[in-house]
Scaffold this active site. Structure first.
Site, PDB file in Angstrom:
ATOM      1  N   ARG A 249       0.854  -1.182   0.000  1.00 39.08           N
ATOM      2  CA  ARG A 249       0.000   0.000   0.000  1.00 39.08           C
ATOM      3  C   ARG A 249       0.892   1.233   0.000  1.00 39.08           C
ATOM      4  O   ARG A 249       1.941   1.245   0.664  1.00 39.08           O
ATOM      5  CB  ARG A 249      -0.913   0.028   1.240  1.00 39.08           C
ATOM      6  CG  ARG A 249      -2.075  -0.947   1.216  1.00 39.08           C
ATOM      7  CD  ARG A 249      -3.159  -0.542   0.206  1.00 39.08           C
ATOM      8  NE  ARG A 249      -4.280  -1.495   0.181  1.00 39.08           N
ATOM      9  CZ  ARG A 249      -4.364  -2.554  -0.640  1.00 39.08           C
ATOM     10  NH1 ARG A 249      -3.374  -2.799  -1.491  1.00 39.08           N
ATOM     11  NH2 ARG A 249      -5.422  -3.341  -0.609  1.00 39.08           N
ATOM     12  N   GLU A 278      -3.912   7.423  -4.680  1.00 41.72           N
ATOM     13  CA  GLU A 278      -4.206   6.907  -6.032  1.00 41.72           C
ATOM     14  C   GLU A 278      -5.526   7.464  -6.547  1.00 41.72           C
ATOM     15  O   GLU A 278      -6.453   7.647  -5.759  1.00 41.72           O
ATOM     16  CB  GLU A 278      -4.277   5.379  -5.978  1.00 41.72           C
ATOM     17  CG  GLU A 278      -2.939   4.764  -5.630  1.00 41.72           C
ATOM     18  CD  GLU A 278      -3.024   3.261  -5.321  1.00 41.72           C
ATOM     19  OE1 GLU A 278      -4.106   2.688  -5.504  1.00 41.72           O
ATOM     20  OE2 GLU A 278      -2.024   2.699  -4.899  1.00 41.72           O
ATOM     21  N   HIS A 296      -1.300   0.342  -9.690  1.00 41.12           N
ATOM     22  CA  HIS A 296      -1.890  -0.579  -8.709  1.00 41.12           C
ATOM     23  C   HIS A 296      -2.544  -1.766  -9.422  1.00 41.12           C
ATOM     24  O   HIS A 296      -3.716  -2.082  -9.179  1.00 41.12           O
ATOM     25  CB  HIS A 296      -2.909   0.152  -7.820  1.00 41.12           C
ATOM     26  CG  HIS A 296      -3.216  -0.607  -6.543  1.00 41.12           C
ATOM     27  ND1 HIS A 296      -3.596   0.012  -5.381  1.00 41.12           N
ATOM     28  CD2 HIS A 296      -3.166  -1.939  -6.264  1.00 41.12           C
ATOM     29  CE1 HIS A 296      -3.813  -0.901  -4.437  1.00 41.12           C
ATOM     30  NE2 HIS A 296      -3.545  -2.093  -4.956  1.00 41.12           N
TER      31      HIS A 296
END
Lengths: 366, 366
Positions: A249, A278, A296
């Protein structure tokens, strides 16, 4: 599926158990038709009502929800869903769900367990090779026609012999460690606690791990204890030849300090699949060849989405038929929440479509 | 090194054994100072004479030459060097040297042996992950600011479970196979002949290998038998989901047919470090996200260049002192030329600077 009389189709959908979505998990976009044959999905984004009112309207019928990472599942949302008893999340990470509040309310939570571990580990290895060997930058060099113009391309660095610190020794970290071990890397790790079955050297202190490695690969969960754990001090300990790979993360790294360290050459490079905010990415990194960034998408393979689909269907079916869940998030004696693979054998017995996943988990051919 | 009186330096250089270069091997650019302390290098590119005349001028003094790949060492060149007894090449590949002519003339040939195998295998794995998981393209997607604009990125493919055909089971192929085995790939191979110590399934026919795989990785030598071995028929056998990785020599693939197959979607993608006419690369591939290309730099790491430097110095010193070479190219009973690791133990004993390489070869810590 054959054609249906629309009124008949509507009737069938009404008979199906309701599952709340907040936004569309990616796997739902891919398998919406198949999902919709088994459950009736409530989609606030298709309603003209504000979310709060949408939830109130359906409050009495929502026993199960299917959420994705990225959108926090707060006490506020949970208060609007008094009948909610089961949350399925499409992610392996659980940082978006208030697990203590769920526990208090008697809401079971299930995640994707370890089904993404191989893909995430592959992404970590791929990002690392890319940074060390400059693959993306070299690809650009060739495609921009610079090979003919400029000739020699700068030297990269060998993977074998590098000391790699794995941060977080769960299923992803262990998979990364085993793979990089085959490349001749010298593995050590940091984790909440020493893992009795892991023989790689353990460093309880992250800064000490960094000081003893050229590379750190972040594979741990985001929790209060790990937020901004990789800060300037850790990066300085890693040093000018150091490379950071993050497939966990974004917020585990202090991103502002990472950007500064990269811009100043305090570390040598980074491979980043995740970011603090993000899809916003620090633009200062856009022009750096020694930084490789992916959106991601470490879990984003067709194969993983198929496996996830099976798990989600299996868990929702188990919930609505009062059977044990396949994966369930449980709290260990140290109050730590983790995923537990509860019922995979019985799930295999009742779910024929799971054979593909079974092959991947159990019957590795070599 | 301290400062020298220039005339003294000249005198020392004149006493050193002469070694002919034709152009600068990359390792020579990196270690020129160190090389020049031990040998006197003849550099035609610094001379005003045409090559032919340069060679005639030095013909009597040239017993040893240090060549790089890419420039063919023809009978014509060898005829100009009647005293030549030793060719050291900076490459693992030998396709640029007329080995039969060398044998006829009593010229020993040595190459880089297997010192590049790990780096080349790492590049193969890196290119494969990049193509399957779209790393380079995703990096561009993020750096072009498209994540915010477009959101979801297309799904990639999982590496685990894929059937991978390794073409050429020498030290590079074996290293690739072992690494990909850890990723859960199902390995088979094609080679001149079945290797008695390799347990992966052997396919004597390349087309049959391709038909039984989703991925082929080319790791063999370029010879008459392997030139254009990977043609349209092989690619059609591999099929629309197929991926080709080439870390060997460009001409093993029929490049025109490869370009057509990629443009028409007859195969799914390619990772290419080598090309038929380097540094020229087919421009039709420049805009394809599913093609990742690097500028023949699979061996190009600082660590490899250091190891190569040690090997070249060691072999040249061995030659001039009439000692056995470290690596030497020898012909096997089947008339096949291959590198033989002749004297590494004695080399370690006489060459202290080789310890770094020794560590890499023998003392892998994990």
């Amino acid at each position: 599926m054959g054609k249906h009389d629309p009124s008949q189709k509507e009737k069938i959908a009404d008979d199906l158990p309701s599952v709340l979505l907040l936004r569309q998990p990616f796997v739902f976009k891919v398998y919406e038709r198949q999902f919709s044959e088994k459950f009736r999905f409530l989609k606030p984004w298709e309603s003209s009502l504000p979310l709060h009112q949408f939830l109130s309207t359906h409050a009495a019928s929502v026993q199960a929800a299917f959420f994705s990472a990225g959108r926090p599942i707060t006490t506020d949302i949970l208060q609007n869903l008094p009948e909610l008893r089961f949350i399925m999340t499409s992610s392996a990470g659980l940082d978006h769900i208030d697990l203590n509040e769920c526990k208090r309310r008697g809401i079971k939570v299930a995640n994707a367990g370890s089904i993404f571990s191989e893909d995430v580990a592959d992404t970590a290895v791929g990002l690392l090779i890319d940074v060390l060997r400059r693959v993306s930058a070299a690809n650009w060099f060739v495609k921009a026609g610079l090979w003919q113009q400029k000739g020699d391309y700068p030297l990269g660095h060998k993977l074998g012999g590098k000391r790699v610190g794995v941060v977080g020794m769960g299923s992803i970290g262990l998979n990364v460690a085993k793979k990089l071990n085959t490349f001749g890397c010298i593995i050590s790790y940091n984790s909440r606690k020493k893992k009795p079955h892991v023989t790689f050297p353990f460093y309880p202190n992250i800064q000490e791990l960094a000081a003893n490695c050229e590379i750190i690969i972040i594979c741990c969960a985001l929790m209060d204890q790990t937020r901004h754990m990789i800060d300037k001090n850790v990066m300085m300990a890693l040093g000018k030849e150091g490379i950071i790979v993050n497939v966990a993360r974004g917020a585990i790294i202090n991103e502002k300090e990472l950007v500064q360290c990269l811009l100043k050459g305090e570390i040598a490079g980074a491979g980043l699949d995740v970011f603090e905010n993000e899809p916003n990415v620090p633009e200062e990194l856009f022009h750096l060849d020694n930084v490789v960034m992916t959106p991601h998408n470490a879990v984003m393979t067709e194969e993983s989405m198929n496996n996830l689909y099976e798990i989600v269907i299996g868990n929702l079916e188990a919930f609505f038929s009062n059977k044990p869940l396949i994966f369930e998030v449980v709290q260990d004696s140290g109050e730590h929440f983790g995923s537990k693979f509860l019922e995979i054998e019985s799930w295999f017995q009742r779910c024929s479509s799971a054979f593909r996943y079974r092959d991947l988990v159990y019957d590795k051919k070599q």
